[in-house]
Enzyme design. Sequence first.
Site, mmCIF file in Angstrom:
data_model
loop_
_atom_site.group_PDB
_atom_site.id
_atom_site.type_symbol
_atom_site.label_atom_id
_atom_site.label_comp_id
_atom_site.label_asym_id
_atom_site.label_seq_id
_atom_site.Cartn_x
_atom_site.Cartn_y
_atom_site.Cartn_z
ATOM 1 N N TYR A 163 39.926 8.189 54.948
ATOM 2 C CA TYR A 163 38.597 8.734 54.632
ATOM 3 C C TYR A 163 37.826 7.743 53.749
ATOM 4 C CZ TYR A 163 35.421 10.914 51.311
ATOM 5 O OH TYR A 163 34.365 11.143 50.476
ATOM 6 N N SER A 204 30.798 7.392 48.248
ATOM 7 C CA SER A 204 31.646 8.141 47.314
ATOM 8 C C SER A 204 32.279 7.201 46.306
ATOM 9 C CB SER A 204 32.758 8.822 48.122
ATOM 10 O OG SER A 204 33.769 9.297 47.265
ATOM 11 N N LYS A 224 34.229 5.203 54.293
ATOM 12 C CA LYS A 224 33.065 5.063 53.399
ATOM 13 C C LYS A 224 32.845 3.581 53.073
ATOM 14 C CE LYS A 224 31.859 9.403 52.742
ATOM 15 N NZ LYS A 224 30.649 9.896 53.456
HETATM 16 C C1 UD1 Z 1 38.483 14.284 45.954
HETATM 17 C C2 UD1 Z 1 39.016 13.155 46.777
HETATM 18 C C3 UD1 Z 1 37.930 12.098 46.901
HETATM 19 C C4 UD1 Z 1 36.737 12.703 47.571
HETATM 20 C C5 UD1 Z 1 36.258 13.922 46.812
HETATM 21 C C6 UD1 Z 1 35.253 14.618 47.677
HETATM 22 C C7 UD1 Z 1 41.438 13.088 46.481
HETATM 23 C C8 UD1 Z 1 42.573 12.370 45.862
HETATM 24 N N1 UD1 Z 1 40.218 12.615 46.177
HETATM 25 O O1 UD1 Z 1 38.161 13.782 44.640
HETATM 26 O O2 UD1 Z 1 38.403 11.023 47.668
HETATM 27 O O3 UD1 Z 1 35.666 11.777 47.619
HETATM 28 O O4 UD1 Z 1 37.340 14.828 46.576
HETATM 29 O O5 UD1 Z 1 34.808 15.786 47.086
HETATM 30 O O6 UD1 Z 1 41.594 14.032 47.233
HETATM 31 N N2 UD1 Z 1 42.798 19.612 40.964
HETATM 32 C C9 UD1 Z 1 43.746 20.530 40.542
HETATM 33 N N3 UD1 Z 1 44.019 21.607 41.349
HETATM 34 C C10 UD1 Z 1 43.401 21.809 42.551
HETATM 35 C C11 UD1 Z 1 42.423 20.848 42.989
HETATM 36 C C12 UD1 Z 1 42.166 19.777 42.164
HETATM 37 O O7 UD1 Z 1 44.325 20.396 39.471
HETATM 38 O O8 UD1 Z 1 43.693 22.804 43.251
HETATM 39 C C13 UD1 Z 1 42.465 18.473 40.079
HETATM 40 C C14 UD1 Z 1 42.716 17.104 40.673
HETATM 41 O O9 UD1 Z 1 44.023 16.678 40.446
HETATM 42 C C15 UD1 Z 1 41.643 16.274 39.937
HETATM 43 C C16 UD1 Z 1 40.492 17.255 39.729
HETATM 44 O O10 UD1 Z 1 41.074 18.544 39.831
HETATM 45 O O11 UD1 Z 1 42.115 15.881 38.669
HETATM 46 C C17 UD1 Z 1 39.382 17.118 40.762
HETATM 47 O O12 UD1 Z 1 39.940 17.205 42.056
HETATM 48 P P1 UD1 Z 1 39.043 17.261 43.380
HETATM 49 O O13 UD1 Z 1 38.023 18.316 43.241
HETATM 50 O O14 UD1 Z 1 39.956 17.349 44.549
HETATM 51 O O15 UD1 Z 1 38.256 15.878 43.357
HETATM 52 P P2 UD1 Z 1 38.816 14.372 43.344
HETATM 53 O O16 UD1 Z 1 40.284 14.323 43.464
HETATM 54 O O17 UD1 Z 1 38.219 13.681 42.179
#
Ligand code: UD1
Length: 341
Positions: free
Chosen positions: A151, A127, A155
């Site tokens: 987590y 990842s 990895k």
């Molecule tokens: C997340 C994990 C990462 C993991 C990956 C697996 C965290 C900090 N990181 O990545 O370690 O490998 O998932 O799929 O958890 N967002 C919102 N509202 C929401 C959900 C997300 O605004 O309800 C935003 C987040 O702040 C981010 C973006 O959407 O900017 C993507 O979020 P997400 O899908 O959780 O992925 P990552 O954080 O990049």
Amino acid sequence: MTKTILVTGGAGFIGSHTAVELLQRDYDVVIADDLSNSSAKAIDVVSSLGGGGNVAFHKVDLTDESLVAELFDEHPIEAVVHFAGLKAVGESVEKPIHYYRTNLISTMNLLSQMANHQVWDFVFSSSATVYGTPEQLPIPETAPTGATNPYGRTKLMIEEICQDLAAADDRWRMSLLRYFNPVGAHASGQLGEDPRGIPNNLVPFVMQVAVGRRDKLQVFGGDWDTHDGSGVRDYIHVVDLAAGHLAALETLSEGCEAYNLGTGNGSSVLDIISTAEQVSGKSIPYDIVERRSGDIATSLADPSKANQELGWRADRNLEAMLTDSWRWQSMNPMGFADSSD
Ligand code: UD1
């Protein structure tokens, strides 16, 4: 002769899409999955979409080494694509023993039994989380690593274990695939992401709002240093990602190499919302709230090493990704719980 590939975690989101691609290329596939975060129904869909090759399914806990040994005794496995593992960041902070035990012991059992059975070809589901808070964008594979939660550390530790194995014995041929943000679904609408409980990840949450399962999205932070203040990520279509595994498998060579699998293009949370509204025709209400702890402003792949060395490129754009996510979600509002037995 048809090659047999062991796909661990093959009932899960990325594993199931990769199994379909393998079958369509006439590989035989052995799926090992404990179904702790996936559905057996995905296996039936994989078989029907895969067409050609054979699928054998074993419901198995890979932390039991004797069960791992049986897989290799029973099937003529020539390579392993290893997806199985726990992946929720927040849960890993709460339950580190569970995360280290599950992710590390299962991988050690696999690698030990591979060596015992003279199987040396290994593709690992890593990842972009191994880059921690990146200092450089887009992120090349040479960037410093340093995960920020248990987590992510599993990895990174597994990557380092693989590097040590390859350094000790030149029969190993290993590829570490660092995924950016996988989204989308199979074009048939029959296979897609089906998280249990409240989705941690953005796109499944957005789709559950669009389909009416949830009222509203929370956007984590509106004051990031990005084009619109919301977080930017490198989203990649899961079928492109699956194709990246095929490319990695088919170009394996002596040693251990890490590859970024991403598009190199960034999209913000607000870009995702507006594109999802456009492809679904639904409105997606949201509130901008506090930043989520551990988040970063931007994550973006430099995919040029994979483009050149694997001869692979992710070419589906955001609209295609979200169109496919929406097709899956609207055909199966409750995920695999909707499909008939
Ligand atoms: C997340 C994990 C990462 C993991 C990956 C697996 C965290 C900090 N990181 O990545 O370690 O490998 O998932 O799929 O958890 N967002 C919102 N509202 C929401 C959900 C997300 O605004 O309800 C935003 C987040 O702040 C981010 C973006 O959407 O900017 C993507 O979020 P997400 O899908 O959780 O992925 P990552 O954080 O990049």
